[in-house]
Design an enzyme around this catalytic site. Structure first.
Site, PDB file in Angstrom:
ATOM      1  N   LYS A  70       0.750  -1.264   0.067  1.00 21.67           N
ATOM      2  CA  LYS A  70       0.017  -0.184   0.024  1.00 21.67           C
ATOM      3  C   LYS A  70       0.728   1.204  -0.028  1.00 21.67           C
ATOM      4  O   LYS A  70       0.763   2.068   1.022  1.00 21.67           O
ATOM      5  CB  LYS A  70      -0.983  -0.132   1.177  1.00 21.67           C
ATOM      6  N   ASP A  73       3.377   8.014  -1.042  1.00 17.60           N
ATOM      7  CA  ASP A  73       4.356   8.987  -0.862  1.00 17.60           C
ATOM      8  C   ASP A  73       4.277  10.062  -1.797  1.00 17.60           C
ATOM      9  O   ASP A  73       3.259   9.994  -2.973  1.00 17.60           O
ATOM     10  CB  ASP A  73       5.884   8.275  -0.435  1.00 17.60           C
ATOM     11  N   ARG A 212      -8.020 -15.254   7.061  1.00 16.81           N
ATOM     12  CA  ARG A 212      -8.242 -16.084   8.416  1.00 16.81           C
ATOM     13  C   ARG A 212      -9.236 -17.152   8.190  1.00 16.81           C
ATOM     14  O   ARG A 212      -9.427 -18.049   9.056  1.00 16.81           O
ATOM     15  CB  ARG A 212      -8.653 -15.216   9.594  1.00 16.81           C
TER      16      ARG A 212
END
Ligand code: C5P
Length: 235
Positions: A70, A73, A212
């Site tokens: 991700k 900048d 998960r």
């Protein structure tokens, strides 16, 4: 359980989220789950622990590597980082669409340059649209970020299943990669807008990110098998 023979049509739609901080454990998980998954997602946790070595480990296992860093900048910095990442042999890299068109473009160009210099195919930029933590953002925000992704020549987007209709309306050419997947009856953990594998596929998801629902299951192989069966019925 005996290794099943899952079709490439199904495996190519499933990305395994390796949300652990240890490459040995991640590697074991990768080997165990490879009958069901063709994409291995390395996130900030594993990349912080093991860096580029983690990428090589899963490329060597035959996975397409999805580097979920991700990036966000100034365009110059993102472009330079992307150039390095492009040389590692990854297939997908995430970049925040909220960073704007120039930053997304810098990522696309950086990845292309890095891959070309290393003699590798260019990775696809996946633009992260709206985080769960900003899910009350107005719908215009999603449309604007999808438009930015298109303008910057990104190949795909990361979005919740709920947003797939908007992706199909605004940017149908983008590959939609969808986290928050939970088969019926499985705990949603911290996923704010979960969807079942079948729902996500039927609404247009190209790749499902599975964490998960498999990795925390009592029997991960059976959990993966059930998801693969559900995906197979939905495609
Ligand atoms: O919840 P699950 O373990 O399936 O998460 C898989 C991936 O989904 C994570 O690696 C993370 O990148 C992403 N995620 C998300 N939104 C959350 C929690 C996780 O998009 N709220």
């Amino acid at each position: 359980m005996k290794s099943p023979d899952i079709s490439d049509d199904i495996r190519s739609r499933l990305a395994l989220a390796l949300d652990v901080d240890d490459l040995v454990e991640a590697g074991r998980l990768g080997r165990r789950m490879s009958p069901w998954f063709s994409v291995a997602k390395i996130g900030l946790e594993l990349f912080s622990a093991s860096g580029p070595e983690a990428v090589g480990a899963f490329v060597d296992q035959g996975y397409e590597v999805f580097l979920d860093l991700k990036l966000h900048d100034i365009p110059t910095t993102v472009g330079k980082a992307a150039r390095v990442l492009g040389s590692l042999g990854v297939s997908y890299v995430t970049v925040h669409a909220s960073g704007g068109v120039d930053m997304l473009s810098a990522a696309v160009h950086g990845l292309n340059e890095g891959a070309a210099a290393a003699g590798l195919p260019a990775p696809m930029v996946l633009a992260v649209t709206v985080l769960t933590s900003e899910s009350d953002a107005p719908s215009a925000v999603l449309e604007q970020r999808l438009t930015s992704a298109l303008e910057a020549d990104c190949g795909g987007v990361i979005c919740a299943a709920d947003d797939l209709f908007e992706v199909a309306r605004v940017a149908p050419e983008l590959l939609a990669v969808v986290p928050g997947i939970r088969p019926a009856g499985v705990a949603s953990h911290d996923q704010g807008r979960p969807a079942t594998p079948a729902t996500a596929i039927q609404q247009g998801a190209g790749i499902l990110v599975i964490g998960r629902a498999v990795t925390s299951a009592d029997d991960p192989e059976s959990a993966a098998d059930a998801i693969a069966t559900e995906v197979g019925e939905a495609i």
